[in-house]
Write an enzyme that holds these catalytic residues in place. Structure first.
Site, mmCIF file in Angstrom:
data_model
loop_
_atom_site.group_PDB
_atom_site.id
_atom_site.type_symbol
_atom_site.label_atom_id
_atom_site.label_comp_id
_atom_site.label_asym_id
_atom_site.label_seq_id
_atom_site.Cartn_x
_atom_site.Cartn_y
_atom_site.Cartn_z
ATOM 1 N N THR A 64 0.861 -1.178 0.000
ATOM 2 C CA THR A 64 0.000 0.000 0.000
ATOM 3 C C THR A 64 0.900 1.232 0.000
ATOM 4 O O THR A 64 1.536 1.555 1.002
ATOM 5 C CB THR A 64 -0.927 0.005 1.225
ATOM 6 O OG1 THR A 64 -1.707 -1.196 1.218
ATOM 7 C CG2 THR A 64 -1.854 1.208 1.195
ATOM 8 N N LYS A 122 -7.321 1.104 -3.324
ATOM 9 C CA LYS A 122 -6.836 0.638 -2.019
ATOM 10 C C LYS A 122 -6.753 1.795 -1.025
ATOM 11 O O LYS A 122 -7.092 1.637 0.161
ATOM 12 C CB LYS A 122 -5.461 -0.023 -2.174
ATOM 13 C CG LYS A 122 -4.858 -0.542 -0.854
ATOM 14 C CD LYS A 122 -5.688 -1.668 -0.265
ATOM 15 C CE LYS A 122 -5.250 -2.071 1.131
ATOM 16 N NZ LYS A 122 -3.888 -2.607 1.204
ATOM 17 N N LYS A 135 0.141 5.677 8.409
ATOM 18 C CA LYS A 135 0.707 5.866 7.071
ATOM 19 C C LYS A 135 -0.374 5.768 6.006
ATOM 20 O O LYS A 135 -0.458 6.603 5.095
ATOM 21 C CB LYS A 135 1.805 4.830 6.824
ATOM 22 C CG LYS A 135 2.466 4.884 5.455
ATOM 23 C CD LYS A 135 1.825 3.958 4.424
ATOM 24 C CE LYS A 135 1.941 2.503 4.814
ATOM 25 N NZ LYS A 135 1.434 1.600 3.735
#
Length: 278
Positions: A85, A160, A230
């Protein structure tokens, strides 16, 4: 996640070379027949495909670029499958680097927890041309029970980041809801059970509320507070880049910053609930 995915490729009969910055983490894979490489470049030399599963953009850069990076190999026509990711900006840049070195790039972030990776039950969010997906599909199938193509390179990552930002908002909201229930004098176990059966339930709300009730944030950590922050940060950045509203994402980012700033980045993401007691 990466260990489970590598194990699935081994079980499917592929020869697998593995690299990890902490070599001891590859012990089980080596025992199962994987070959341990001393650099990404050594792992990728002459292969059909390179898979990467790392924490963030910096780790991805280190794996792919430089003299010891995977793209320094001689593997013309190999697939470069990035499953991490990452920010969309880096994914697009990485795709250009891969193409310049003769690799066929596949934007392929995944969803599910490590146990699903080990069982081959991931869902893959793919950004790639239709014909490229058809070519790489046999290598992807051992990893998953669902492949969703969202469009060209970058589209898988865009989805995502949207999904994970929504998950961050749900985790933050769940923490606030449970703290409100506590302050209202409600029995938290009853609240968590009822939430899981009601209209506000989602897989994320159910999982997060149960972890918050359990309170053992250092056990069976599937996703750390640092990784959640994050993902929230780059999700907000992705929204900003297309001019989308992200007020709830920003609120979640602010709340989820707390555990990392407090030194709890390695604990489970649901530790954010504890910080609402301060």
């Amino acid at each position: 996640m990466g260990a489970g995915m590598a194990a699935r490729l081994l079980a499917a009969g592929h020869e697998v070379r593995v690299f990890n910055r902490s070599p001891e983490k590859t012990a089980a894979l080596v025992a199962a027949g994987a070959l341990l490489a001393d650099s990404p470049r050594a792992a990728a030399e002459g292969v059909e495909a390179v898979f990467s599963m790392v924490a963030d953009d910096a780790a991805s850069r280190a794996v792919w670029l430089g003299d010891t990076g995977a793209l320094a190999t001689t593997a013309p026509g190999a697939f470069a499958v990035e499953c991490s990711t990452l920010s969309r900006a880096w994914v697009l840049e990485l795709a250009d680097h891969a193409a310049a070195q003769g690799f066929r790039y596949v934007d392929c972030p995944v969803t599910a927890l490590p146990d699903a990776a080990a069982a081959g039950r991931l869902t893959l969010f793919v950004g790639a041309a239709t014909d490229r997906l058809a070519e790489v599909r046999p290598l992807l199938e051992p990893l998953c029970d669902n492949i969703v193509r969202f469009g060209e390179i970058g589209a898988g990552t865009s989805y995502k980041l949207i999904q994970n930002l929504l998950g961050s908002i749900q985790i933050a909201a769940t923490a606030e809801a449970l703290r409100t229930a506590e302050l209202a004098g409600l029995d938290l176990a009853t609240v968590v059970d009822t939430l899981g059966r009601g209209g506000a339930a989602s897989p994320t709300v159910i999982r997060a509320s149960r972890r918050m009730l359990d309170g053992h944030y250092d056990r069976d950590v599937a996703f750390t507070a640092a990784l959640r922050l994050k993902d929230t940060r780059i999700g907000v950045e992705a929204a900003d880049s297309v001019g989308a509203p992200a007020a709830l994402g920003r609120a979640a980012r602010e709340l989820l910053t707390g555990p990392v700033d407090a030194g709890h980045g390695d604990l489970d993401e649901t530790v954010v609930f504890d910080l609402l007691h301060d």
